[in-house]
Enzyme design. Structure first.
Site, short mmCIF file in Angstrom:
data_model
loop_
_atom_site.label_atom_id
_atom_site.label_comp_id
_atom_site.label_asym_id
_atom_site.label_seq_id
_atom_site.Cartn_x
_atom_site.Cartn_y
_atom_site.Cartn_z
N CYS A 113 1.15 -1.33 0.04
CA CYS A 113 -0.15 0.03 -0.10
C CYS A 113 0.85 1.43 0.02
CB CYS A 113 -0.79 -0.14 1.31
SG CYS A 113 -1.69 -1.68 1.51
N GLY A 200 -1.89 -13.61 -12.18
CA GLY A 200 -2.14 -14.61 -13.00
C GLY A 200 -0.90 -15.16 -13.46
C1 LIG Z 1 -8.86 -8.78 -7.76
C2 LIG Z 1 -7.74 -8.78 -6.81
C3 LIG Z 1 -7.65 -8.26 -5.30
C4 LIG Z 1 -6.65 -8.15 -4.66
N1 LIG Z 1 -6.72 -7.94 -3.47
C5 LIG Z 1 -5.65 -7.97 -2.59
C6 LIG Z 1 -5.71 -7.64 -1.16
O1 LIG Z 1 -6.73 -7.07 -0.89
N2 LIG Z 1 -4.69 -7.62 -0.60
C7 LIG Z 1 -3.66 -8.43 -0.94
O2 LIG Z 1 -2.56 -8.49 -0.21
N3 LIG Z 1 -3.32 -8.81 -2.11
C8 LIG Z 1 -4.38 -8.81 -2.92
N4 LIG Z 1 -4.30 -9.22 -4.52
C9 LIG Z 1 -3.15 -9.93 -4.72
C10 LIG Z 1 -3.35 -11.45 -4.78
O3 LIG Z 1 -3.60 -11.93 -3.32
C11 LIG Z 1 -1.97 -12.03 -5.21
O4 LIG Z 1 -0.86 -11.66 -4.39
C12 LIG Z 1 -1.69 -11.74 -6.52
O5 LIG Z 1 -2.89 -11.84 -7.52
C13 LIG Z 1 -0.74 -12.82 -7.12
O6 LIG Z 1 -1.47 -14.02 -7.19
P1 LIG Z 1 -2.18 -14.73 -8.40
O7 LIG Z 1 -1.43 -14.55 -9.60
O8 LIG Z 1 -2.47 -16.11 -8.12
O9 LIG Z 1 -3.52 -14.07 -8.40
C14 LIG Z 1 -5.39 -9.12 -5.13
C15 LIG Z 1 -5.42 -9.59 -6.33
C16 LIG Z 1 -6.54 -9.59 -7.24
C17 LIG Z 1 -6.50 -10.23 -8.70
#
Ligand SMILES: Cc1cc2nc3c(=O)[nH]c(=O)nc-3n(C[C@H](O)[C@H](O)[C@H](O)COP(=O)(O)O)c2cc1C
Length: 285
Positions: A113, A200
């Site tokens: 953040c 992703g």
């Molecule tokens: C729609 C969305 C909302 C997310 N909100 C948060 C959040 O509130 N806090 C956080 O630490 N990470 C948040 N993330 C990050 C995910 O938890 C994760 O770290 C990131 O998307 C990478 O993993 P992935 O490729 O499997 O999605 C968010 C990701 C997405 C796509």
């Protein structure tokens, strides 16, 4: 585990499959006050991934304690609350409010953040500010603390070491990678917030390299995250040094993704004749 912001409060999925089979649920990012989030559009599909600029839309910590934690307290699966603040004091206050609340098994500290008092740079972009947040949260709670690292820094291993010495119990990584998309018919930037976070399969190799680097730099357990869609993806992260993994964006295409990943891990172990998953942690190191 499920990744923050991609699995709501868990309650939204409990009718779809037996979520109690999961290792843990990490809930949506939570702030002191309820938040509306960023202007629309907030999502854009990309090659092998997506951009989001949700802006931490959430119900706020008081509503979370009142409405969600009594449900979680009856669950077998541990729930970890992901917290976010604009100042170090906000993180500490959140941690203090959540300490000792039944139904919460740990805190995941989102340090991606913007630090409002320091011109908006991410807290997690440098070791000093990352450590300050961690120390403040550590002093405010007796819950286990996962600190979630951002890839948007040139010094992730140094941030990891600083956060570990400031009292983190576990490191989770990675959060989304800063990105942008432009609509060439309107000549406009696609996301209302201009930039967003890429997630992703597109970010999996970045995440894997960072997990490898961080797991080599600290003694703490590492939770791998970034593009994990199958059991085989998860095994790669475990072999890079992760003790556990999180499934995020995959949930949007397939709400059963966390369970499919779990079953994929089991199938791989059966096929390879591996009885104990811990034998695979860091196997590629
Ligand atoms: C729609 C969305 C909302 C997310 N909100 C948060 C959040 O509130 N806090 C956080 O630490 N990470 C948040 N993330 C990050 C995910 O938890 C994760 O770290 C990131 O998307 C990478 O993993 P992935 O490729 O499997 O999605 C968010 C990701 C997405 C796509």
């Amino acid at each position: 585990m499920t990744a923050a912001g991609t699995f709501g409060y868990g309650t939204e999925y409990s009718h779809l499959f037996d979520i109690q089979k999961l290792g843990a649920i990490v809930c949506k990012g939570t702030t002191l006050q309820p938040r509306e989030g960023n202007p629309q559009p907030r999502l854009a599909e990309t090659a092998s991934g997506m951009l989001n600029s949700i802006g931490l839309q959430n119900i706020g910590v008081e509503a979370l304690i009142k409405e969600k934690t009594p449900i979680w307290a009856k669950w077998q699966v541990p729930v970890i609350v992901n917290i976010a603040g604009e100042t170090v004091d906000e993180y500490a206050e959140l941690a203090h409010k959540l300490d000792g609340v039944a139904g919460i098994s740990g805190l995941e500290v989102n340090i991606s953040c913007p630090n409002v008092k320091a011109g908006g740079a991410e807290f997690g972009a440098n070791p000093e500010s990352a450590a300050r947040v961690t120390a403040a949260v550590r002093a405010a709670t007796s819950l286990p603390i996962l600190v979630k690292l951002t890839p948007n820094t040139g010094e992730i291993a140094k941030v990891a070491v600083a956060v570990a010495s400031a009292g983190a119990d576990v490191l989770s990584l990675i959060n989304t990678v800063k990105g942008m998309a432009i609509d060439i018919t309107t000549h406009q930037i696609l996301l209302g917030n201009k930039t967003g976070g890429l997630s992703g399969p597109a970010i999996k190799p970045i995440a894997l390299a960072m997990v490898y680097e961080v797991a080599g730099a600290v003694e703490l357990p590492v939770v791998g995250c970034g593009g994990i869609t199958t059991g085989n993806d998860a095994i790669e992260f475990i072999m890079a040094g992760a003790s556990a993994i999180q499934v995020g964006t995959a949930n949007f295409a397939n709400p059963h993704a966390p369970l499919d990943v779990l079953e994929g891990i089991e199938q791989f172990m059966k096929k390879e004749g591996i009885k104990d998953i811990t034998k695979l942690i860091g196997a590629a190191r």
